[in-house]
Design a protein around this motif. Structure first.
Motif, PDB file in Angstrom:
ATOM      1  N   ILE A   1     -12.451 -23.422  -3.983  1.00  0.00           N
ATOM      2  CA  ILE A   1     -12.065 -24.459  -4.933  1.00  0.00           C
ATOM      3  C   ILE A   1     -12.997 -25.659  -4.728  1.00  0.00           C
ATOM      4  O   ILE A   1     -12.881 -26.378  -3.739  1.00  0.00           O
ATOM      5  N   PRO A   2     -13.956 -25.835  -5.652  1.00  0.00           N
ATOM      6  CA  PRO A   2     -14.860 -26.968  -5.466  1.00  0.00           C
ATOM      7  C   PRO A   2     -14.080 -28.274  -5.413  1.00  0.00           C
ATOM      8  O   PRO A   2     -13.127 -28.458  -6.167  1.00  0.00           O
ATOM      9  N   ASN A   3     -14.468 -29.158  -4.538  1.00  0.00           N
ATOM     10  CA  ASN A   3     -13.676 -30.387  -4.410  1.00  0.00           C
ATOM     11  C   ASN A   3     -14.474 -31.458  -3.695  1.00  0.00           C
ATOM     12  O   ASN A   3     -15.438 -31.155  -2.981  1.00  0.00           O
ATOM     13  N   ASN A   4     -14.077 -32.684  -3.867  1.00  0.00           N
ATOM     14  CA  ASN A   4     -14.643 -33.763  -3.054  1.00  0.00           C
ATOM     15  C   ASN A   4     -13.531 -34.483  -2.298  1.00  0.00           C
ATOM     16  O   ASN A   4     -13.584 -35.679  -2.102  1.00  0.00           O
ATOM     17  N   VAL A   5     -12.513 -33.692  -1.917  1.00  0.00           N
ATOM     18  CA  VAL A   5     -11.378 -34.286  -1.195  1.00  0.00           C
ATOM     19  C   VAL A   5     -11.232 -33.679   0.212  1.00  0.00           C
ATOM     20  O   VAL A   5     -10.140 -33.699   0.791  1.00  0.00           O
TER      21      VAL A   5
END
Ligand code: BYC
Length: 472
Positions: free
Chosen positions: A9-13
């Motif tokens: 799941i691509p994410n920046n978190v």
């Protein structure tokens, strides 16, 4: 901040640092994909679509273009960059540092806001699922799918908040977001407009102009939230939302322009027989979509809205740019009041009038696009003006729900309304007529005859670019 594409799941978190959350989302993902296949765009799942994908949340990376099969779109979780030392801008907690976690006493209210917002996103995808079959061009087809994958990403955004901050209740709500369906008699979507059909492309353009614009105002209000993860999520969603309203504004403009061309060519306003959508019918579509979108702001007087504001959960549009005390305890605001006979304005405590304050901002913004459509009509030398109907027209929620109001703001009896409604809202025969124009025009460079081609392509591409490659 770069997104970790190595993860599922691509994410920046920093999802990788929270195994429990990552697993919960990975469990939800196949349910989401199942929903997408069942209730997302019908057909075209194997087509290569020229989509914009966010690869990071900053200005350089959020708009990367390339041909992608929709089920392979990287639905990810992106928050706008944190603002250092941000403080709560309004309500009782004004001036305190923003919350990184949910204050226990506000959990119920926040959950309701996040669920309501989240519910609209998949609803709109469901409403639009059959439109691909009748696209007026590959350019429009691509724009439809762009809107659809981004609305689905906005669902992901809300599901992230539910999973990350609301524990078991949140996981249950995330499942329920896939179980309610637009128009379902048993499990409908929460808000009225999201259970209406979007049967044709004129309805779709009106929806993206008027209903997505409600999205803009609601998201902007939530972007002011003292709950920082919600604020940052909504800020990033807003960058995507702008394109959706562009699709609506330019879509309606192209229909209007084509109608005007036909009127001049054929020297008659009766252009239906030449395959155009006549201006009064465009007005009726406008009346419908504007009025159901006005309902989305809730009642004029709302203690819910007052509570959200006082708690610091949902602000006003551009809250921080307003020059007042941001607490509104002693202020009044003029709102419409209807006693069943007359429509008047009355002063009420501003805190109770927050839904109307937001609706007023929305009305002013909606009028700007209508003025641009009218410029096209005037430029063609045609004496006709599209208008926003009175805000009491065709309302189901709030002050006007129990009265019948004409587009020019007169209260009339049920009988008068029933007899005249066909002059104000599209009849089934008119909807059928518009439906009959909806023949797919999907050869490269082809555009249907009921609207003009756009002024320019997407991302500097030509108008005859292969925006969608059928069959993959
Ligand atoms: N339909 O106190 P009130 C988007 C209910 S669109 C049905 O005025 P409140 C998008 C209300 O729930 C943006 N019911 O309510 C666009 C309440 O029920 P209870 C979506 C309605 O809470 C295109 C009762 O009536 N985001 O993003 O102040 C494509 C009393 O009303 C409706 C949000 O909406 C309705 N239209 O205001 C994709 C933001 N309106 O308590 C996406 C989050 C009201 O009596 N939501 N009711 O059971 C909110 O801020 C608020 O829930 C609302 C309602 C502004 C919607």
């Amino acid at each position: 901040m770069q997104i970790d594409y190595a993860q599922r799941i691509p994410n920046n978190v920093n999802l990788a640092d929270n195994r429990r959350l990552q697993r919960a989302l990975e469990e939800w993902q196949p349910h989401f994909l199942h929903w997408w296949r069942e209730l997302g765009p019908q057909g075209f799942q194997a087509a290569d679509v020229y989509l914009r994908t966010a690869v990071s949340a900053d200005a350089s990376g959020w708009a990367t273009f390339g041909h992608v099969k929709m089920p392979d779109y990287r639905w990810g979780i992106f928050l706008a960059e944190a603002e250092p030392d941000r403080t709560i801008a309004f309500g009782d907690h004004k001036g305190e540092p923003v919350w990184q976690d949910i204050p226990g006493e506000y959990r119920g209210m926040l959950r309701r806001l996040v669920v309501t917002q989240g519910d609209t996103e998949p609803a709109s995808v469901e409403q639009q699922r059959r439109l691909g079959a009748t696209a007026p061009s590959l350019y429009d087809l691509r724009n439809l799918f762009q809107v659809n994958v981004e609305e689905a990403r906005h669902l992901w955004a809300m599901v992230y908040l539910l999973h990350a901050y609301f524990g078991r209740d949140g996981r249950e709500e995330a499942e329920a977001l896939l179980e309610r369906h637009s128009g379902s008699p048993d499990r409908p979507r929460i808000l009225g407009a999201f259970n209406e059909a979007t049967p044709d492309w004129l309805a779709y353009f009106m929806f993206t102009y008027f209903t997505d614009r409600d999205g803009k105002y609601q998201l902007a209000s939530l972007a002011e939230s003292g709950f920082d993860p919600l604020a940052r999520t909504c800020r990033f969603m807003l960058t995507e939302e702008a394109h959706h309203m562009f699709v609506g504004e330019t879509g309606v403009a192209r229909v209007v322009a084509r109608t005007c061309d036909l009127m001049k060519e054929q020297r008659t306003p009766k252009v239906a027989e030449y395959g155009g959508i006549e201006l009064p019918l465009i007005q009726k579509y406008l009346n419908f979509h504007y009025s159901v979108s006005l309902d989305l702001f809730g009642a004029e007087v709302s203690t819910n809205a007052a509570n959200y504001f006082t708690a610091g959960l949902k602000g006003r549009f551009r809250e921080t740019e307003r020059a007042d005390d941001h607490q509104l305890k002693d202020q009044q605001y003029k709102i419409p009041h209807c006693d069943g006979q007359r429509i008047e304005t009355e002063s009420r405590p501003a805190l109770l009038a927050l839904n109307e304050i937001l609706r007023d901002d929305y009305v002013a913004d909606s009028a700007r696009g209508v003025a641009r459509w009218n410029k096209i009509i005037r430029g063609a030398g045609i004496d006709f003006e599209l208008q926003l109907p009175h805000r009491g027209f065709n309302r189901q929620i709030g002050e006007f729900a129990s009265v019948r109001v004409t587009p020019d703001g007169k209260i009339v009896s049920n009988e008068v309304w029933e007899a005249a409604a066909h002059d104000w809202l599209p009849t089934s025969a008119e909807r059928e007529f518009v439906g009959s124009l909806m023949k797919p025009a999907t050869l490269t460079g082809e555009y249907a005859g009921w609207l003009t081609p756009p002024a320019r392509g997407i991302n500097h591409q030509a108008l005859d670019f292969d925006y969608v490659r059928m069959g993959g």
